[in-house]
Design an enzyme around this catalytic site. Structure first.
Site, PDB file in Angstrom:
ATOM      1  N   CYS A 145      34.657  29.995  41.163  1.00  7.64           N
ATOM      2  CA  CYS A 145      35.831  30.255  42.015  1.00  7.64           C
ATOM      3  C   CYS A 145      36.333  31.639  41.638  1.00  7.64           C
ATOM      4  O   CYS A 145      37.178  31.772  40.762  1.00  7.64           O
ATOM      5  CB  CYS A 145      36.906  29.201  41.743  1.00  7.64           C
ATOM      6  SG  CYS A 145      36.374  27.531  42.143  1.00  7.64           S
ATOM      7  N   LYS A 164      38.395  37.662  36.526  1.00 10.31           N
ATOM      8  CA  LYS A 164      37.537  37.162  35.437  1.00 10.31           C
ATOM      9  C   LYS A 164      36.087  37.579  35.660  1.00 10.31           C
ATOM     10  O   LYS A 164      35.380  37.873  34.703  1.00 10.31           O
ATOM     11  CB  LYS A 164      37.701  35.652  35.288  1.00 10.31           C
ATOM     12  CG  LYS A 164      39.146  35.292  34.927  1.00 10.31           C
ATOM     13  CD  LYS A 164      39.380  33.848  34.674  1.00 10.31           C
ATOM     14  CE  LYS A 164      40.865  33.549  34.529  1.00 10.31           C
ATOM     15  NZ  LYS A 164      41.634  33.675  35.792  1.00 10.31           N
ATOM     16  N   ASP A 177      37.142  28.454  36.933  1.00 10.28           N
ATOM     17  CA  ASP A 177      38.580  28.780  36.886  1.00 10.28           C
ATOM     18  C   ASP A 177      39.136  28.152  38.166  1.00 10.28           C
ATOM     19  O   ASP A 177      39.221  28.795  39.210  1.00 10.28           O
ATOM     20  CB  ASP A 177      38.735  30.309  36.862  1.00 10.28           C
ATOM     21  CG  ASP A 177      40.175  30.750  36.698  1.00 10.28           C
ATOM     22  OD1 ASP A 177      40.910  30.112  35.918  1.00 10.28           O
ATOM     23  OD2 ASP A 177      40.574  31.728  37.362  1.00 10.28           O
ATOM     24  N   CYS A 213      45.606  27.420  35.630  1.00  8.01           N
ATOM     25  CA  CYS A 213      46.901  28.004  35.228  1.00  8.01           C
ATOM     26  C   CYS A 213      47.979  26.977  35.558  1.00  8.01           C
ATOM     27  O   CYS A 213      48.959  27.292  36.219  1.00  8.01           O
ATOM     28  CB  CYS A 213      47.142  29.347  35.904  1.00  8.01           C
ATOM     29  SG  CYS A 213      47.132  29.300  37.682  1.00  8.01           S
ATOM     30  N   PRO A 240      40.543  36.696  42.958  1.00  2.00           N
ATOM     31  CA  PRO A 240      40.250  38.086  43.329  1.00  2.00           C
ATOM     32  C   PRO A 240      39.319  38.837  42.375  1.00  2.00           C
ATOM     33  O   PRO A 240      39.230  40.066  42.465  1.00  2.00           O
ATOM     34  CB  PRO A 240      41.641  38.724  43.329  1.00  2.00           C
ATOM     35  CG  PRO A 240      42.386  37.966  42.271  1.00  2.00           C
ATOM     36  CD  PRO A 240      41.875  36.557  42.329  1.00  2.00           C
ATOM     37  N   GLY A 241      38.645  38.159  41.481  1.00  2.00           N
ATOM     38  CA  GLY A 241      37.622  38.817  40.679  1.00  2.00           C
ATOM     39  C   GLY A 241      38.081  39.322  39.322  1.00  2.00           C
ATOM     40  O   GLY A 241      37.353  40.064  38.662  1.00  2.00           O
TER      41      GLY A 241
END
Ligand SMILES: C[S@@+](CC[C@H](N)C(=O)[O-])C[C@H]1O[C@@H](n2cnc3c(N)ncnc32)[C@H](O)[C@@H]1O
Length: 304
Positions: free
Chosen positions: A100, A106, A173, A231, A103-104
């Protein structure tokens, strides 16, 4: 969550403060020293955090609109969001899946940790968010990704020629209710989400998270590592999801981990009448009164 979160009053106080401004120096494009020097020209000050290349910054009013931002010299990313890739411990030459990805943040950090020398599948279902992912990876000079758009829970387990597709490391994530982002000063969509938040929302979300974690684990090579992160605080979306994996895949083992300079609280093995495996104590919870950033949950799972 009074029963869940230690020093609850201090926790609530921390939520009343806005999240500090954090950035990650993108070593694919620059060095800490060069970025410090360039941002100092705007009067911006960088203060190191307890992770390599991570800083809090002061006196930069439009951090997403500087020349250095567009050149990809840094990425705006909260400290706790930088931790799951560190726990994943990606290495050069490995095949890695980020289930997942948009917006990139990680994905690009994994590319940075592997000096663009791993092969990373960056998967994202949402079309709109897919273009943000592409933009960010390009901006940050990431050249080691293959972008895909599958439902994470149905990510293919075979290559087109029928051979099995297996990864050295998988990061999940997961989409979550985002309770960890509830701090003073939130985006409008986060505020709306918070106002509508309920225990039911976490339970509904957990249905998908359980499907995704099973698929992520099945996509691992033997000996491979899966990191599951959210989160959010809800044990329904955290320990219960990992416990579900342990119950359904006997080869799954939770590995303890620590991160230098970061105060983690161990996960729970009991919540509202549900008992989880004792292994869940090996997971890590991040709270804003101990680590001044977003609330997070991280689990590191090995496939035996
Ligand atoms: C927590 S965010 C990921 C953040 C990202 N890892 C980062 O660090 O920048 C979760 C992402 O999962 C995507 N998503 C939601 N459902 C999905 C699904 N079934 N399969 C794949 N991606 C999904 C969302 O659009 C969202 O971009």
């Amino acid at each position: 969550y009074r029963d869940l979160i230690p020093e609850f009053d201090a926790f609530i106080k921390a939520l009343e403060r806005p999240h500090p401004s954090h950035l990650r120096v993108n070593t694919l494009k620059t060095t800490d020293k060069q970025l410090k020097e360039r941002l100092s020209r705007y009067g911006c000050l960088l203060k190191p955090l307890s992770l390599d290349n991570a800083y809090s910054f002061y006196n930069l009013s439009t951090p997403g609109a500087t020349l250095e931002y567009f050149l990809g010299h840094y990425h705006l990313q909260g400290l706790s969001s930088m931790l799951p890739p560190v726990v994943l411990e990606p290495r050069e030459g490995e095949l890695i899946l980020d289930m997942c990805a948009s917006p990139g943040s990680k994905t690009s950090q994994i590319a940075q940790l592997t000096a663009n020398r791993a092969v990373i599948f960056a998967n994202e279902l949402n079309r709109k968010r897919l273009s943000i992912l592409k933009f960010q990876l390009e901006r940050l000079g990431v050249t080691s990704t293959i972008i895909t758009s599958y439902q994470a829970q149905n990510f293919p387990t075979k290559m087109p020629d029928g051979s099995p597709l297996r990864f050295d490391r998988v990061l999940l994530d997961a989409p979550c209710t985002g309770e960890g982002r509830y701090r003073r000063i939130m985006r409008k969509d986060e505020l709306k989400k918070m106002q509508e938040h309920s225990e039911k929302a976490s339970q509904r979300m957990a249905v998908y998270q359980k499907q995704m974690i099973l698929r992520g684990f099945d996509l691992l090579k033997r000996g491979g590592v899966l990191v599951y992160s959210t989160c959010t605080y809800s044990p329904y979306e955290n320990e219960a999801v990992v416990d579900f994996l342990l119950k359904n895949r006997p080869e799954a083992e939770l590995e303890p981990f620590s991160i230098k300079g970061i105060r983690l609280v161990e996960g729970v093995n009991y919540w509202k009448g549900m008992a989880f495996s004792r292994e869940l104590l090996n997971t890590g919870r991040l709270y804003p009164h101990y680590v001044d950033s977003w609330g997070f949950f991280i689990a590191r799972i090995r496939k035996n």
